[in-house]
Scaffold this active site. Structure first.
Site, PDB file in Angstrom:
ATOM      1  N   ASP A   1       0.857  -1.189   0.000  1.00 50.03           N
ATOM      2  CA  ASP A   1       0.000   0.000   0.000  1.00 50.03           C
ATOM      3  C   ASP A   1       0.890   1.234   0.000  1.00 50.03           C
ATOM      4  O   ASP A   1       2.100   1.129   0.202  1.00 50.03           O
ATOM      5  CB  ASP A   1      -0.996  -0.021   1.173  1.00 50.03           C
ATOM      6  CG  ASP A   1      -0.350   0.144   2.535  1.00 50.03           C
ATOM      7  OD1 ASP A   1       0.826  -0.247   2.683  1.00 50.03           O
ATOM      8  OD2 ASP A   1      -1.005   0.657   3.452  1.00 50.03           O
TER       9      ASP A   1
ATOM     10  N   TYR B   1       2.999   4.725   0.646  1.00 53.56           N
ATOM     11  CA  TYR B   1       3.668   5.354   1.793  1.00 53.56           C
ATOM     12  C   TYR B   1       2.663   6.237   2.520  1.00 53.56           C
ATOM     13  O   TYR B   1       1.835   6.900   1.887  1.00 53.56           O
ATOM     14  CB  TYR B   1       4.834   6.210   1.313  1.00 53.56           C
ATOM     15  CG  TYR B   1       5.967   5.440   0.671  1.00 53.56           C
ATOM     16  CD1 TYR B   1       6.650   4.438   1.372  1.00 53.56           C
ATOM     17  CD2 TYR B   1       6.410   5.738  -0.610  1.00 53.56           C
ATOM     18  CE1 TYR B   1       7.704   3.746   0.795  1.00 53.56           C
ATOM     19  CE2 TYR B   1       7.469   5.062  -1.194  1.00 53.56           C
ATOM     20  CZ  TYR B   1       8.116   4.062  -0.486  1.00 53.56           C
ATOM     21  OH  TYR B   1       9.173   3.388  -1.059  1.00 53.56           O
TER      22      TYR B   1
ATOM     23  N   PHE C   1       6.836   2.026  -4.260  1.00 52.16           N
ATOM     24  CA  PHE C   1       8.244   2.265  -3.911  1.00 52.16           C
ATOM     25  C   PHE C   1       8.760   3.649  -4.291  1.00 52.16           C
ATOM     26  O   PHE C   1       9.828   4.056  -3.857  1.00 52.16           O
ATOM     27  CB  PHE C   1       9.176   1.189  -4.503  1.00 52.16           C
ATOM     28  CG  PHE C   1       8.930  -0.186  -3.953  1.00 52.16           C
ATOM     29  CD1 PHE C   1       9.282  -0.497  -2.640  1.00 52.16           C
ATOM     30  CD2 PHE C   1       8.332  -1.170  -4.725  1.00 52.16           C
ATOM     31  CE1 PHE C   1       9.042  -1.762  -2.117  1.00 52.16           C
ATOM     32  CE2 PHE C   1       8.097  -2.442  -4.203  1.00 52.16           C
ATOM     33  CZ  PHE C   1       8.452  -2.737  -2.894  1.00 52.16           C
TER      34      PHE C   1
ATOM     35  N   HIS D   1      11.058  -9.294   0.623  1.00 48.86           N
ATOM     36  CA  HIS D   1      10.782  -7.864   0.458  1.00 48.86           C
ATOM     37  C   HIS D   1      12.071  -7.055   0.687  1.00 48.86           C
ATOM     38  O   HIS D   1      12.894  -7.438   1.522  1.00 48.86           O
ATOM     39  CB  HIS D   1       9.705  -7.449   1.457  1.00 48.86           C
ATOM     40  CG  HIS D   1       9.084  -6.134   1.147  1.00 48.86           C
ATOM     41  ND1 HIS D   1       9.623  -4.943   1.577  1.00 48.86           N
ATOM     42  CD2 HIS D   1       7.981  -5.813   0.430  1.00 48.86           C
ATOM     43  CE1 HIS D   1       8.880  -3.943   1.142  1.00 48.86           C
ATOM     44  NE2 HIS D   1       7.865  -4.443   0.444  1.00 48.86           N
TER      45      HIS D   1
END
Length: 229
Positions: A64, A66, A77, A186
């Site tokens: 989801d 930031y 990202f 991740h």
């Protein structure tokens, strides 16, 4: 919410009439009226706006957006040019440096990737300020799953980079043998050392694209604030 207007609109049009989407649309509009929500409403669908379906070569799935001020602008990202580079993206840049020799840039603005065919898609497209995962389970996952199914059905090779368990949970939807599926932990500081570093996904993606006579991605994000480091 700024409507999707390119070829994604046709591919996803069946979703807009479904009950879940109407509920989601009403819920999101209410949230933007009553709370601070990221990204700005006009940026929600930027991943689709910047990377038309016909141009998608690589898919990177995030979770989801930031949730701190000024960071999210609709690409997973990525952050706006003058925002501090978040830790996960610092680690992505480190892997790019180790894999392809890219220098570490002074910003986290990934629009260059999106414009080359890298779909930077979060599975949830909005978030309440300072509350990670606060819009999980309200319908976005159904919408982005529909997009992932559309991508799976494309009759051309696409690279899917699945980083971390939530992204890897989508693997069962990707059964088209034309595609390349790359999995790694991740890139967050919590898990990057468990196998994200050294995964070499970026060089693998480019080798796969070149093998299929597709222009590879120039992964180098350039410096904005000074000359090349």
């Amino acid at each position: 919410m700024a409507a999707i207007s390119n070829d994604w609109a046709e591919a996803l049009k069946g979703e807009y009439s479904k009950p879940y989407y109407r509920e989601l649309y009403n819920k999101i509009n209410q949230e933007y009226r009553e709370r601070e929500i990221f990204p700005p409403a006009d940026d929600i669908f930027n991943a689709f706006h910047l990377t038309p379906l016909k141009d998608v070569k690589v898919v990177i799935l995030g979770q989801d957006p930031y949730h701190n001020n000024g960071q999210a602008h609709g690409l997973c990202f990525s952050v706006k040019p003058d925002v501090e580079i978040p830790p996960s993206l610092v680690n992505i840049y480190q892997e790019l440096h180790d894999d392809l020799g890219c220098y570490i840039p002074d910003n986290g603005y990934l629009v260059k990737w999106a414009k080359q065919g890298v779909l930077l898609l979060n599975t949830v497209l909005t978030v309440r300020a300072h509350q990670a995962n606060s819009h999980r389970g309200i319908g976005w996952e159904e919408f982005t799953d529909a997009a992932i199914r559309v991508l799976n059905e494309q009759d051309r090779p696409i690279v899917f980079m699945l980083w971390g368990r939530p992204a890897q949970s989508k693997k069962s939807m990707l059964n088209n043998p034309k595609h390349l599926i790359l999995e790694a932990p991740h890139p967050s500081p919590l898990s990057a050392y468990r196998g994200f570093f050294g995964c070499r996904h970026f060089s693998q993606a480019n080798e796969f694209l070149k093998f299929h006579q597709i222009e590879p991605i120039d992964w180098q994000i350039e410096n904005i604030h000074q000359g090349q480091s």
